[in-house]
Enzyme design. Structure first.
Site, PDB file in Angstrom:
ATOM      1  N   ASP A 293      -0.685   4.920  -6.029  1.00 23.25           N
ATOM      2  CA  ASP A 293      -0.205   3.741  -6.070  1.00 23.25           C
ATOM      3  C   ASP A 293       0.184   2.927  -4.675  1.00 23.25           C
ATOM      4  O   ASP A 293       0.438   4.017  -3.702  1.00 23.25           O
ATOM      5  CB  ASP A 293       0.842   3.359  -6.970  1.00 23.25           C
ATOM      6  CG  ASP A 293       0.698   1.972  -7.366  1.00 23.25           C
ATOM      7  OD1 ASP A 293       0.192   1.003  -6.950  1.00 23.25           O
ATOM      8  OD2 ASP A 293       1.366   1.644  -8.479  1.00 23.25           O
TER       9      ASP A 293
HETATM   10  C1  NOJ Z   1       0.700  -1.499  -7.180  1.00 24.95           C
HETATM   11  C2  NOJ Z   1       0.504  -1.563  -8.681  1.00 24.95           C
HETATM   12  O1  NOJ Z   1       1.557  -0.769  -9.197  1.00 24.95           O
HETATM   13  C3  NOJ Z   1      -0.755  -1.292  -9.244  1.00 24.95           C
HETATM   14  O2  NOJ Z   1      -1.000  -1.233 -10.517  1.00 24.95           O
HETATM   15  C4  NOJ Z   1      -1.795  -1.904  -8.595  1.00 24.95           C
HETATM   16  O3  NOJ Z   1      -3.289  -1.239  -9.120  1.00 24.95           O
HETATM   17  C5  NOJ Z   1      -1.733  -1.535  -6.933  1.00 24.95           C
HETATM   18  N1  NOJ Z   1      -0.607  -2.281  -6.633  1.00 24.95           N
HETATM   19  C6  NOJ Z   1      -3.016  -2.288  -6.363  1.00 24.95           C
HETATM   20  O4  NOJ Z   1      -2.723  -3.592  -6.266  1.00 24.95           O
END
Ligand code: NOJ
Length: 735
Positions: A293
């Site tokens: 993430d």
């Molecule tokens: C953080 C989020 O937790 C995740 O779900 C998302 O896909 C990513 N950022 C990318 O934007």
């Protein structure tokens, strides 16, 4: 940052390789579409330098700065060898410009993988996932995801960070909006439907994208509903609650997964060898890749398991995270870690192969560019909008219909009141980057066109979503006074749910509740319409409302399906995928809790112990009568299957779609199991007066067994119950 990337790009361009001369490109094995993918990967890998390999494992962003004057700089700053970019733009031309750089300026011409959070639609925004689940129509969810895939791919995106299949049971956590509710089986079924919709039969056909199961794993257990915090997940709960949707998604062929921010009893999801390697890669044989993430690798420092970014890179990589999303850890330290022998060349090669495999499967080596076609031919196509509308319609849950006040067929003056009535933006919900308010039909506009010539509408906003300004109450009260019925439209702003959007209470802000109480004084029937990204606390609003409709965040369809429900053109069929607590203090409250030591005690002294609306609850304009449950056999040996069935009669005056939820219960087992567990569901259209038989083929090994804390499935002999609504049937597994 930009400067640093630029420098980095230059370093890569200057790699001493001598392996490949530019003119050779066309004749190479990995460039040959007729050669099997694994051979192409091996060939390409054999030509790559350490730095080129590392580059494939990094993801940066592109397209945040839409100013045309700056686009050139952005392209310049992207290293031609980068593995992936999060593409915030929707213009295929910019993507192609950058891709051109990768194909022509990098030594090996490896295409970039363009990713984005396309969570519930690209431009054709459909309901949030929590709403989708209330449709209990996975086929429709699959179609909606196929629409999202087509629009995305044709706009330059190859990979979406979706579906989110985190079982979530605390509505305070804003991310409940993004998943399919509180049940593991429901998350599995809808997760699989999304993967199929996104990826189709062939990810290389120009209309599909790679899916990403997220957030692996246990993120939904966020304590107190706060985001990014510690999660306590026991091995037992990991296996019986959080992992099943992922196992199903991997089996369905999901190309990628995203590692989570949370930890499993102290071991962060992004440094967890057990989940990322032992379970995912070794047991489930996943051959795609895992992306971290955003920032989840460097955050290992904040979580207290890595002292430096370098250590974080090492921990994450050796645990099984192949791609670094915006951490700047792999690009800086991975090559060094390999040279120092702290990361093996074999695992580096394996990681690169996984990333390349997804790129090959997407057809990027053969079709790196996105055809540039007119907007109207790729977004908001009429058939796409129709899917979004249908899904929004089926997501609506009728929570109350006192004296069958709905549909509104006998009122000629309707007052439409509340901050959501004319709002378009908030109906889009969170994570709808390319959604536009102007594509949305507001609730008021939907009602106005639906009731044209049938009833006269008036409008008063009454108040804002929050704050203390009640200056608009008087106007709203007058509108109510002069009407026969009041439709009060309340709810949450789109930013109140989603990532980093926790709320301490599920209650609506006081000002919205006060508005309802104020209108109530006029003595007119109240139809409460709610648009929210989570279940709400409605114990004070329920008694003063004659009818309640939850429309979630429906996307561009906005008020159209709702208006159809209110007028009676549409018979609502949604049922809750997540419990509506009586009050926030009941959290955690979900239908499939383990059995209590004293089921008849342990009640709250101050409030009811049961939820206001339970899982799978939802009303219709017709009535259904459930007949008796029957089984093809009531006792079977291991390895044998049986079929259970139940006739359901539509006893009302109009056609309706009814979902039958099949639960099982194991009253005595070597571990305490949930009170009941959803194992199947089926939605069928039943005409007025018609009886339809719903069937569920029970495979005891799959449906009655439980898993222990190591993932071993165990089927014990003895009694089980099959449960549908208030009907129960005893079946027995023989020794
Ligand atoms: C953080 C989020 O937790 C995740 O779900 C998302 O896909 C990513 N950022 C990318 O934007």
């Amino acid at each position: 940052m930009k400067k640093r990337l630029f420098v980095y790009g230059l370093c890569l361009l200057g790699l001493p390789s001598g392996l490949l001369a530019k003119g050779d490109k066309e004749t190479l094995l990995y460039k040959d579409a007729k050669v099997p993918i694994e051979k192409r990967i091996d060939d390409l890998l054999s030509r790559m330098t350490l730095e080129e390999k590392v580059s494939q494992l990094n993801q940066y962003t592109l397209g945040r700065n839409n100013n045309a004057n700056n686009v050139g700089d952005e392209v310049k700053n992207v290293p031609a060898e980068i593995g992936s970019l999060i593409y915030f733009n929707s213009d295929p031309a910019l993507r192609n410009q950058v891709q051109h750089k990768a194909m022509e300026e990098s030594r090996l011409g490896i295409p970039i993988l363009f990713a984005h959070d396309v969570i519930h639609g690209f431009r054709t925004v459909y309901p949030i996932s929590l709403g989708q689940a209330c449709s209990w129509n996975p086929k429709l969810v699959e179609q909606a995801c196929a629409v999202a895939a087509q629009e995305s791919r044709m706009s330059g995106i190859d990979w979406t960070f979706s579906p989110m299949i985190d079982v979530a049971r605390d509505g305070r956590w804003g991310r409940v909006a993004e998943g399919y509710g509180e049940d593991p089986y429901a998350n599995a079924v809808f997760g699989v439907a999304s993967v199929k919709g996104y990826q189709g039969e062939n990810m290389a056909d120009g209309k599909h994208v790679a899916a990403c199961l997220k957030h692996f794993v246990g993120y939904g257990a966020s304590e107190g509903g706060r985001d990014y915090v510690y999660t306590e997940v026991s091995p037992q709960t990991l296996w019986d609650t959080y992992l099943p949707p992922y196992e199903a998604g991997v089996k369905a062929g999901a190309a990628t997964l995203m590692s989570s921010f949370n930890d499993l009893s102290g071991v962060p999801g992004s440094a967890n060898h057990y989940t990322l390697t032992e379970i995912l890669k070794q047991r489930w044989k996943h051959d795609g890749f895992v992306v971290s993430d955003w920032g989840a690798i460097e955050q290992l420092r904040s979580q207290g398991v890595a002292a430096s970014k370098k250590e974080a890179a090492m921990k994450s990589f050796t645990a099984g995270v192949e791609m670094d999303m915006m951490n700047n850890c792999y690009n800086k330290y991975l090559a060094e870690l390999v040279s120092e022998g702290k990361v093996s060349k074999t695992s580096l090669n394996d990681a690169v192969k996984r990333v390349l495999r997804v790129k090959f499967r997407l057809g990027l080596f053969d079709q790196p560019y996105t055809p540039v076609i007119a907007d109207k031919d790729r977004i908001l196509k009429s058939e796409s909008v129709a899917v979004a509308k249908k899904l929004a319609e089926e997501s609506i849950v009728l929570l109350k219909n006192g004296n069958n006040i709905l549909p509104l067929t006998r009122f000629s003056r309707i007052a439409v009141v509340g901050p959501m009535a004319k709002n378009k933006e908030h109906l889009l919900g969170s994570w709808s980057a390319h959604g536009r308010p102007e594509d949305v039909t507001s609730i008021y506009d939907g009602l106005e066109s639906e009731f044209k010539g049938k009833a006269k509408l008036s409008y008063a906003k009454g108040c804002d979503f929050d704050g203390a300004d009640n200056a608009g109450f008087a106007e709203a009260a007058t509108a109510a006074k002069e009407a026969d019925v009041v439709v009060i439209c309340l709810g949450e702003k789109r930013g109140w749910s989603g990532e980093n959007a926790s709320r301490s209470t599920l209650a609506l802000p006081q000002i919205q509740e006060d508005l309802v109480q104020e209108i109530k004084k006029q003595g007119k029937p109240i139809i409460l319409v709610l648009s929210s990204g989570r279940p709400l606390e409605l114990n004070r609003l329920e008694p003063v409302s004659d009818a309640i409709l939850e429309i979630w965040q429906p996307g561009i369809a906005g008020g159209i399906p709702l208006a159809g429900v209110i007028s009676g053109k549409i018979n609502p069929s949604g049922k809750l995928a997540m419990t509506f607590p009586y009050s926030t203090g009941q959290i955690p409250i979900y239908y499939n809790a383990r059995q209590s030591a004293r089921p008849h005690q342990g009640k709250y002294k101050d409030i009811q112990t049961t939820p206001l609306y339970e899982f799978a609850y939802g009303l219709s304009y017709t009535t259904y009568q459930y007949g008796d449950l029957k089984a093809s056999a009531t006792a079977v040996k291991r390895g044998q299957k049986l079929t259970v069935e139940i006739p359901v009669t539509n006893t009302g005056a109009r056609d309706g779609a009814e979902t039958v939820h099949w639960f099982i219960s194991d009253p005595t087992c070597s571990i305490s199991r949930p009170v009941k567990e959803l194992k199947s569901f089926d939605k069928q259209l039943i005409k007025a007066g018609e009886t339809r038989v719903f069937r569920f083929e029970v495979d005891p090994e799959r449906d009655l067994s439980f898993t222990d804390g190591t993932g071993k499935r165990i089927l014990e002999s003895g009694d089980y119950y099959i449960i549908v609504k208030d009907k129960m049937l005893n079946i027995n597994i023989l020794d």
